[in-house]
Structures are given as C-alpha cells and as structure tokens.
Design a protein around this motif. Structure first.
Motif, PDB file in Angstrom:
ATOM      1  N   ALA A   1      -4.546  20.955 -10.034  1.00  0.00           N
ATOM      2  CA  ALA A   1      -5.452  21.665 -10.940  1.00  0.00           C
ATOM      3  C   ALA A   1      -4.906  23.029 -11.335  1.00  0.00           C
ATOM      4  CB  ALA A   1      -6.824  21.830 -10.276  1.00  0.00           C
ATOM      5  N   ASN A   2      -4.035  23.596 -10.495  1.00  0.00           N
ATOM      6  CA  ASN A   2      -3.513  24.937 -10.739  1.00  0.00           C
ATOM      7  C   ASN A   2      -1.998  24.949 -10.584  1.00  0.00           C
ATOM      8  OD1 ASN A   2      -6.092  26.626 -10.837  1.00  0.00           O
ATOM      9  ND2 ASN A   2      -6.362  25.467  -8.940  1.00  0.00           N
ATOM     10  N   SER A   3      -1.378  25.981 -11.128  1.00  0.00           N
ATOM     11  CA  SER A   3       0.053  26.174 -10.928  1.00  0.00           C
ATOM     12  C   SER A   3       0.250  26.763  -9.534  1.00  0.00           C
ATOM     13  CB  SER A   3       0.607  27.118 -11.999  1.00  0.00           C
ATOM     14  OG  SER A   3       2.004  27.186 -11.895  1.00  0.00           O
ATOM     15  N   ILE A   4       1.081  26.095  -8.728  1.00  0.00           N
ATOM     16  CA  ILE A   4       1.277  26.454  -7.324  1.00  0.00           C
ATOM     17  C   ILE A   4       2.756  26.737  -7.097  1.00  0.00           C
ATOM     18  CG2 ILE A   4       1.035  25.638  -4.928  1.00  0.00           C
ATOM     19  CD1 ILE A   4      -1.652  25.875  -6.297  1.00  0.00           C
ATOM     20  N   LEU A   5       3.056  27.729  -6.282  1.00  0.00           N
ATOM     21  CA  LEU A   5       4.447  28.076  -6.005  1.00  0.00           C
ATOM     22  C   LEU A   5       5.100  27.066  -5.053  1.00  0.00           C
ATOM     23  CD1 LEU A   5       6.785  30.037  -6.444  1.00  0.00           C
ATOM     24  CD2 LEU A   5       5.903  31.367  -4.525  1.00  0.00           C
ATOM     25  N   ASP A   6       4.651  26.991  -3.816  1.00  0.00           N
ATOM     26  CA  ASP A   6       5.272  26.113  -2.821  1.00  0.00           C
ATOM     27  C   ASP A   6       4.440  24.856  -2.634  1.00  0.00           C
ATOM     28  OD1 ASP A   6       7.477  27.789  -2.204  1.00  0.00           O
ATOM     29  OD2 ASP A   6       6.125  29.078  -1.067  1.00  0.00           O
ATOM     30  N   ARG A   7       5.087  23.678  -2.761  1.00  0.00           N
ATOM     31  CA  ARG A   7       4.363  22.417  -2.676  1.00  0.00           C
ATOM     32  C   ARG A   7       5.318  21.295  -2.285  1.00  0.00           C
ATOM     33  NH1 ARG A   7       5.875  24.133  -7.417  1.00  0.00           N
ATOM     34  NH2 ARG A   7       6.427  22.685  -9.074  1.00  0.00           N
ATOM     35  N   CYS A   8       4.773  20.289  -1.593  1.00  0.00           N
ATOM     36  CA  CYS A   8       5.598  19.149  -1.193  1.00  0.00           C
ATOM     37  C   CYS A   8       4.721  17.907  -1.077  1.00  0.00           C
ATOM     38  CB  CYS A   8       6.321  19.422   0.124  1.00  0.00           C
ATOM     39  SG  CYS A   8       5.233  19.677   1.527  1.00  0.00           S
ATOM     40  N   SER A   9       5.384  16.742  -1.087  1.00  0.00           N
ATOM     41  CA  SER A   9       4.661  15.481  -0.937  1.00  0.00           C
ATOM     42  C   SER A   9       5.546  14.478  -0.204  1.00  0.00           C
ATOM     43  CB  SER A   9       4.251  14.907  -2.298  1.00  0.00           C
ATOM     44  OG  SER A   9       5.395  14.487  -3.023  1.00  0.00           O
ATOM     45  N   ARG A  10       4.896  13.472   0.346  1.00  0.00           N
ATOM     46  CA  ARG A  10       5.582  12.364   1.012  1.00  0.00           C
ATOM     47  C   ARG A  10       4.808  11.092   0.688  1.00  0.00           C
ATOM     48  NH1 ARG A  10       9.100  11.625   5.186  1.00  0.00           N
ATOM     49  NH2 ARG A  10       9.125  13.847   5.609  1.00  0.00           N
ATOM     50  N   VAL A  11       5.544  10.026   0.392  1.00  0.00           N
ATOM     51  CA  VAL A  11       4.933   8.725   0.124  1.00  0.00           C
ATOM     52  C   VAL A  11       5.320   7.791   1.263  1.00  0.00           C
ATOM     53  CG1 VAL A  11       4.750   6.782  -1.471  1.00  0.00           C
ATOM     54  CG2 VAL A  11       5.138   9.097  -2.366  1.00  0.00           C
TER      55      VAL A  11
ATOM     56  N   ILE B   1       0.857  -1.187   0.000  1.00  0.00           N
ATOM     57  CA  ILE B   1       0.000   0.000   0.000  1.00  0.00           C
ATOM     58  C   ILE B   1       0.891   1.234   0.000  1.00  0.00           C
ATOM     59  CG2 ILE B   1      -1.800   1.273   1.246  1.00  0.00           C
ATOM     60  CD1 ILE B   1      -2.681  -1.549   0.362  1.00  0.00           C
ATOM     61  N   LEU B   2       0.623   2.178  -0.890  1.00  0.00           N
ATOM     62  CA  LEU B   2       1.299   3.470  -0.866  1.00  0.00           C
ATOM     63  C   LEU B   2       0.285   4.529  -0.474  1.00  0.00           C
ATOM     64  CD1 LEU B   2       3.442   3.338  -4.147  1.00  0.00           C
ATOM     65  CD2 LEU B   2       4.125   2.748  -1.807  1.00  0.00           C
ATOM     66  N   VAL B   3       0.635   5.329   0.529  1.00  0.00           N
ATOM     67  CA  VAL B   3      -0.187   6.470   0.932  1.00  0.00           C
ATOM     68  C   VAL B   3       0.605   7.721   0.581  1.00  0.00           C
ATOM     69  CG1 VAL B   3      -1.246   7.693   2.861  1.00  0.00           C
ATOM     70  CG2 VAL B   3      -1.336   5.190   2.771  1.00  0.00           C
ATOM     71  N   VAL B   4      -0.005   8.605  -0.187  1.00  0.00           N
ATOM     72  CA  VAL B   4       0.641   9.822  -0.655  1.00  0.00           C
ATOM     73  C   VAL B   4      -0.013  11.012   0.048  1.00  0.00           C
ATOM     74  CG1 VAL B   4       1.171  11.241  -2.672  1.00  0.00           C
ATOM     75  CG2 VAL B   4       1.033   8.741  -2.899  1.00  0.00           C
ATOM     76  N   LEU B   5       0.811  11.823   0.707  1.00  0.00           N
ATOM     77  CA  LEU B   5       0.339  13.036   1.376  1.00  0.00           C
ATOM     78  C   LEU B   5       0.949  14.237   0.667  1.00  0.00           C
ATOM     79  CD1 LEU B   5       0.930  11.889   5.061  1.00  0.00           C
ATOM     80  CD2 LEU B   5      -1.157  11.669   3.691  1.00  0.00           C
ATOM     81  N   ALA B   6       0.127  15.214   0.327  1.00  0.00           N
ATOM     82  CA  ALA B   6       0.611  16.416  -0.354  1.00  0.00           C
ATOM     83  C   ALA B   6       0.149  17.649   0.418  1.00  0.00           C
ATOM     84  CB  ALA B   6       0.072  16.470  -1.784  1.00  0.00           C
ATOM     85  N   ALA B   7       0.991  18.659   0.449  1.00  0.00           N
ATOM     86  CA  ALA B   7       0.650  19.946   1.073  1.00  0.00           C
ATOM     87  C   ALA B   7       1.186  21.052   0.173  1.00  0.00           C
ATOM     88  CB  ALA B   7       1.249  20.042   2.470  1.00  0.00           C
ATOM     89  N   PHE B   8       0.381  22.096   0.004  1.00  0.00           N
ATOM     90  CA  PHE B   8       0.800  23.168  -0.898  1.00  0.00           C
ATOM     91  C   PHE B   8       0.005  24.430  -0.618  1.00  0.00           C
ATOM     92  CE2 PHE B   8      -2.013  20.086  -2.851  1.00  0.00           C
ATOM     93  CZ  PHE B   8      -3.080  20.845  -3.295  1.00  0.00           C
ATOM     94  N   ASN B   9       0.495  25.558  -1.166  1.00  0.00           N
ATOM     95  CA  ASN B   9      -0.205  26.832  -1.016  1.00  0.00           C
ATOM     96  C   ASN B   9      -1.635  26.699  -1.526  1.00  0.00           C
ATOM     97  OD1 ASN B   9       1.885  28.330   0.064  1.00  0.00           O
ATOM     98  ND2 ASN B   9       2.542  29.169  -1.894  1.00  0.00           N
TER      99      ASN B   9
END
Length: 161
Positions: A104-114, A33-41
């Motif tokens: 859906a949009n162009s975002i400046l600051d963004r990150c993810s973790r799997v 199982i892969l769980v992907v977490l994303a956070a962004f502006n």
C-alpha cells in the motif's frame, strides 16, 4: 502423507524505496500450494493489522488469499516491522516466473520468500478460521502459539516472524 514441503522456491529483497517485492523466479504445477511470506519496515506506528500488503500476484493470474498480517509498530515508522502471509492453490502453472507482493505504501527495506507444498490427492488445504497474532514482548522474542482443541487431521502451521 497429505501435505509435503517442496522447500523454499524463491526469495526477493530490496533496500531502495518501492511498493512491490518481486520474488526470484520459480516454477509451480497446477494443484501445488504456494505460501508467500513478506517482511518489511512498518508504516503503522502501533501494533495491528493495517493491510499493508494489498495483493500478491503472478503472471499466471493465480488468486492469492491473505492468511494473516501483523505490524509491530514500535511507536514510529520504520522502527518495527510488518509481516504478512498469503497462499494460493496454483490453477495456472508457473514456469520460471516471479511472485510479486504489492504494498500500500512505498517502503525502503522489504523482503519475501515463497514456499511450495503439495497436498495429497483428494485433499484440500484451507486457512484456519482464526489467525493468532502474538508477541511475547516488543523486542525479538515471538510469543507462544496455542494449538489446542484442533480436530484430529493433518495441519500445516505457518509462522511469519
């Protein structure tokens, strides 16, 4: 044990405008199982699920399902944050591959973790019918989550803050 963590597998981050968040490379076997977490502006200016993440993909063509998403808008774009959680049961093995979060949009600051998990033989991991979106206040304190009235089985709780 029915569910075991294999730990954080990959992290991706960007601070220039774009509409994807590629993770670092990871490997995953069929059935994991892969769980992907994303956070962004944030783009949305109010608190809601705006479906800012349109999909999560990898080179193996595994199918990712949205667990939940929430935007804390703070009244204007980039004043708050959006968090989104997705998962897949790997059907096509990955070898030193990236997982990509598509926005859906162009975002400046963004990150993810799997994060990777294994599930015991004959067991299935399913998403709860209701995802809780809570906020104690509009600053840095996440709200409480109620987990009462759950059936007496093993649970994997995932929280993106």
């Amino acid at each position: 044990m029915a569910i075991a963590s294999s730990g954080s597998q990959a992290v991706g981050a960007a601070s220039s405008s774009g509409n994807t968040i590629p993770s670092g490379n990871l490997s995953a076997s069929v059935g994991e199982i892969l769980v992907v977490l994303a956070a962004f502006n944030n783009v949305g200016t109010t608190d809601a699920d705006f479906s800012e993440v349109t999909s999560v993909t990898d080179v193996g063509g595994n199918t990712y399902t949205k667990i939940g998403e929430w935007t804390n808008g703070q009244g204007s774009a980039a004043a708050g944050v959006t968090v989104s959680a997705w998962m897949t049961t790997v059907t096509t093995a990955l070898t030193t591959s990236a997982v990509t979060v598509n926005l859906a949009n162009s975002i400046l600051d963004r990150c993810s973790r799997v994060w990777k998990f294994t599930v015991g033989s004959g067991k299935t991991l399913v998403t709860a019918s209701t995802v809780q979106n809570t906020q104690a206040d509009a600053s840095q304190n996440p709200g409480s989550l109620a987990t009462s009235s759950l059936p007496s089985v093993e649970h994997l709780h995932v929280r993106a803050v």
